[in-house]
Write an enzyme that holds these catalytic residues in place. Structure first.
Site, short mmCIF file in Angstrom:
data_model
loop_
_atom_site.label_atom_id
_atom_site.label_comp_id
_atom_site.label_asym_id
_atom_site.label_seq_id
_atom_site.Cartn_x
_atom_site.Cartn_y
_atom_site.Cartn_z
N ASP A 75 31.02 46.30 50.88
CA ASP A 75 32.29 46.75 51.43
C ASP A 75 33.47 46.55 50.49
O ASP A 75 34.33 47.43 50.37
CB ASP A 75 32.55 46.08 52.79
CG ASP A 75 32.41 44.57 52.78
OD1 ASP A 75 32.19 43.97 51.70
OD2 ASP A 75 32.53 43.97 53.86
N GLN A 115 28.78 42.67 52.99
CA GLN A 115 27.99 41.99 51.96
C GLN A 115 27.20 40.82 52.55
O GLN A 115 27.51 40.30 53.61
CB GLN A 115 28.89 41.47 50.85
CG GLN A 115 29.46 42.54 49.95
CD GLN A 115 30.23 41.93 48.79
OE1 GLN A 115 31.44 41.98 48.75
NE2 GLN A 115 29.51 41.34 47.86
N HIS A 116 26.18 40.42 51.79
CA HIS A 116 25.45 39.16 51.95
C HIS A 116 24.46 39.11 53.11
O HIS A 116 23.60 38.22 53.13
CB HIS A 116 26.40 37.98 52.14
CG HIS A 116 27.49 37.86 51.14
ND1 HIS A 116 27.25 37.82 49.78
CD2 HIS A 116 28.84 37.76 51.29
CE1 HIS A 116 28.41 37.70 49.15
NE2 HIS A 116 29.38 37.67 50.04
#
Length: 472
Positions: free
Chosen positions: A234, A73-74
């Site tokens: 994830d 992520q991110h």
């Protein structure tokens, strides 16, 4: 649904894993993996190279009808007008954007305003904070940025040919800081606040909507193209892979540590401890993340010059509570609590506790205490606590977790849960319907033990001291 295979991809911080499973039963057919480069920024082409290597090691895509990509992520992936990568992607664990996150929180009027807007309060990990860092430190690259996407978005787009529309899903979009799980819409005003402009963003797909088809000409089952599912983040994929249901809490011990629950309603925590994410099924995924998890055990093993297996043995030889020795594992800063500049500390070191067994036990307990704090921050009474991730393969972690959490834990059979969840999403794309297909999974092993008296209290005192030092 005709009998076919599905592929699930986990493009994580450290590696790319591919599993190929039977679409109907979920049975594992074959798998492969390849390493990613170390560091907190990486050119996306390195993900592509690792994906191709992992697919090759998994025996190719023969018989595969659909594929899904789950990713860390991110991560901030910036593309120019031509679709070329502007700069290496900043990953979730790059803390250079810590100051940018603090500034953004203040500029909008405080944490409560952010929680109301997007369900979460920005920290260094979030994409929105990395975009502010880009605007401040690399203004030329910021001006070149025409599109912004996430690691899984970019890989799915590349699989479809690397041209045209980029797509994402609601789970991964909810970790950007500019998409609201409650409204299901982007907050482009927050994107502009961060970057000074509003570049093109991926279209958010429904949980089992098709993102496209594999572009390389590989024929799927039945001779048609391999269909691409939306993919997800994830943690969202891990929830799918482990079969988490509303009321379950999953504690995942990987590069980072997470505690997350499957919920029917969106969450909004003005303290910022709980990120109000969406999941990959149309529900929600309140999540608490710690930066320090399995690598705390790696660091302890290096210090003691032992293998992971030997560290396990030492930790189980050490007394519960490690004789008062407490390790606060802020080895890479920390996200919960939000202390990006913090360092780890060891408290209670005496002649009696200066042994390998005591240190090994303190390392396991310290890591688990951080995750127990994350679990507590969710403020719910879980129906089940599921322990997953690479760290959960440690026998010491499995046995000590109930003594720290104060409740039994269930450990599913070892697997690549993120890749498995992506594969299950691909099977959902084939099957259709309102819910992902039910796959037969092994019965988890139950671990229970009485809580260790005083352990959480000693850890809280040591963590408070470490936090105070980090803030001065």
């Amino acid at each position: 649904m005709s009998r076919a295979l599905v592929a699930g991809v986990d493009s994580s911080t450290q590696s790319c894993k591919v599993v190929i499973r039977d679409a109907r039963s979920g049975a594992l057919v074959r798998q492969g993996r390849a390493a990613h480069p170390e560091g907190t920024e990486v050119h996306p082409e390195r993900w592509w190279a690792a994906f191709q290597e992992a697919i090759e090691r998994a025996g190719g895509l023969d018989g595969v009808a659909a594929m899904s990509v789950a990713g860390q992520q991110h991560g901030m992936v910036c593309l120019d007008e031509s679709g070329d990568v502007v700069r290496p992607a900043l990953l979730w664990n790059d803390t250079r954007s810590a100051g940018a996150a603090r500034d953004l929180v203040d500029e909008l009027g405080g944490p409560a305003r952010w929680a109301e807007a997007v369900g979460s309060v920005p920290v260094a990990s979030f994409t929105v904070a990395k975009l502010r860092w880009l605007a401040e430190h690399e203004p030329d690259n910021a001006r070149r940025t025409a599109r912004v996407c996430l690691p899984h978005d970019w890989l799915t787009w590349r699989l479809a040919g690397g041209s045209g529309e980029i797509t994402t899903d609601r789970g991964d979009a909810s970790g950007t800081g500019y998409w609201s799980p409650a409204t299901g819409a982007y907050r482009t005003d927050l994107l502009e606040l961060a970057l000074g402009a509003a570049p093109e963003l991926p279209r958010v797909l429904a949980p089992n909507e098709q993102a496209g088809a594999l572009h390389d000409g590989t024929a799927g089952a039945g001779g048609g193209p391999v269909r691409l599912a939306p993919g997800t983040g994830d943690n969202m994929a891990a929830a799918l892979g482990v079969g988490a249901r509303p009321g379950d809490v999953v504690v995942s011990i990987g590069t980072s540590g997470t505690a997350f629950a499957v919920a029917d309603t969106p969450s909004s925590d003005p303290s910022g401890a709980v990120a109000g994410f969406a999941d990959a099924t149309g529900r929600f995924l309140p999540l608490v993340c710690t930066l320090n998890a399995a690598r705390v055990l790696d660091a302890a093993a290096r210090l003691l010059r032992v293998t992971p297996e030997e560290l396990d043995e030492l930790a189980l030889q050490g007394p519960p509570g490690a004789g008062g020795l407490v390790l606060v594992p802020y080895l890479e800063g920390e996200r919960t609590p939000n202390l990006p500049e913090a360092t780890g500390s060891l408290r209670g070191l005496t002649l009696a506790t200066a042994t390998p067994a005591h240190l090994a036990r303190a390392a396991v307990e310290g890591m688990l205490c951080g995750l127990a704090d994350a679990l507590d921050a969710l403020h719910l009474e879980p129906r089940r606590v599921l322990l997953i991730g690479g760290g959960a393969r440690s026998e010491a972690v499995r046995r000590i977790a109930p003594t720290v959490f104060g409740r039994p834990v269930l450990v599913p059979e070892p697997g690549e849960y993120v890749a498995d969840g992506a594969a299950r999403q691909a099977a959902w794309l084939l099957a259709g319907g309102p819910e992902p297909p039910e796959w037969t999974v092994g019965e988890p092993v139950r671990y229970e033990a009485p809580p260790t008296p005083g352990l959480r209290e000693r850890y809280a005192e040591a963590a408070a001291a470490a936090s105070a030092t980090a803030r001065t």
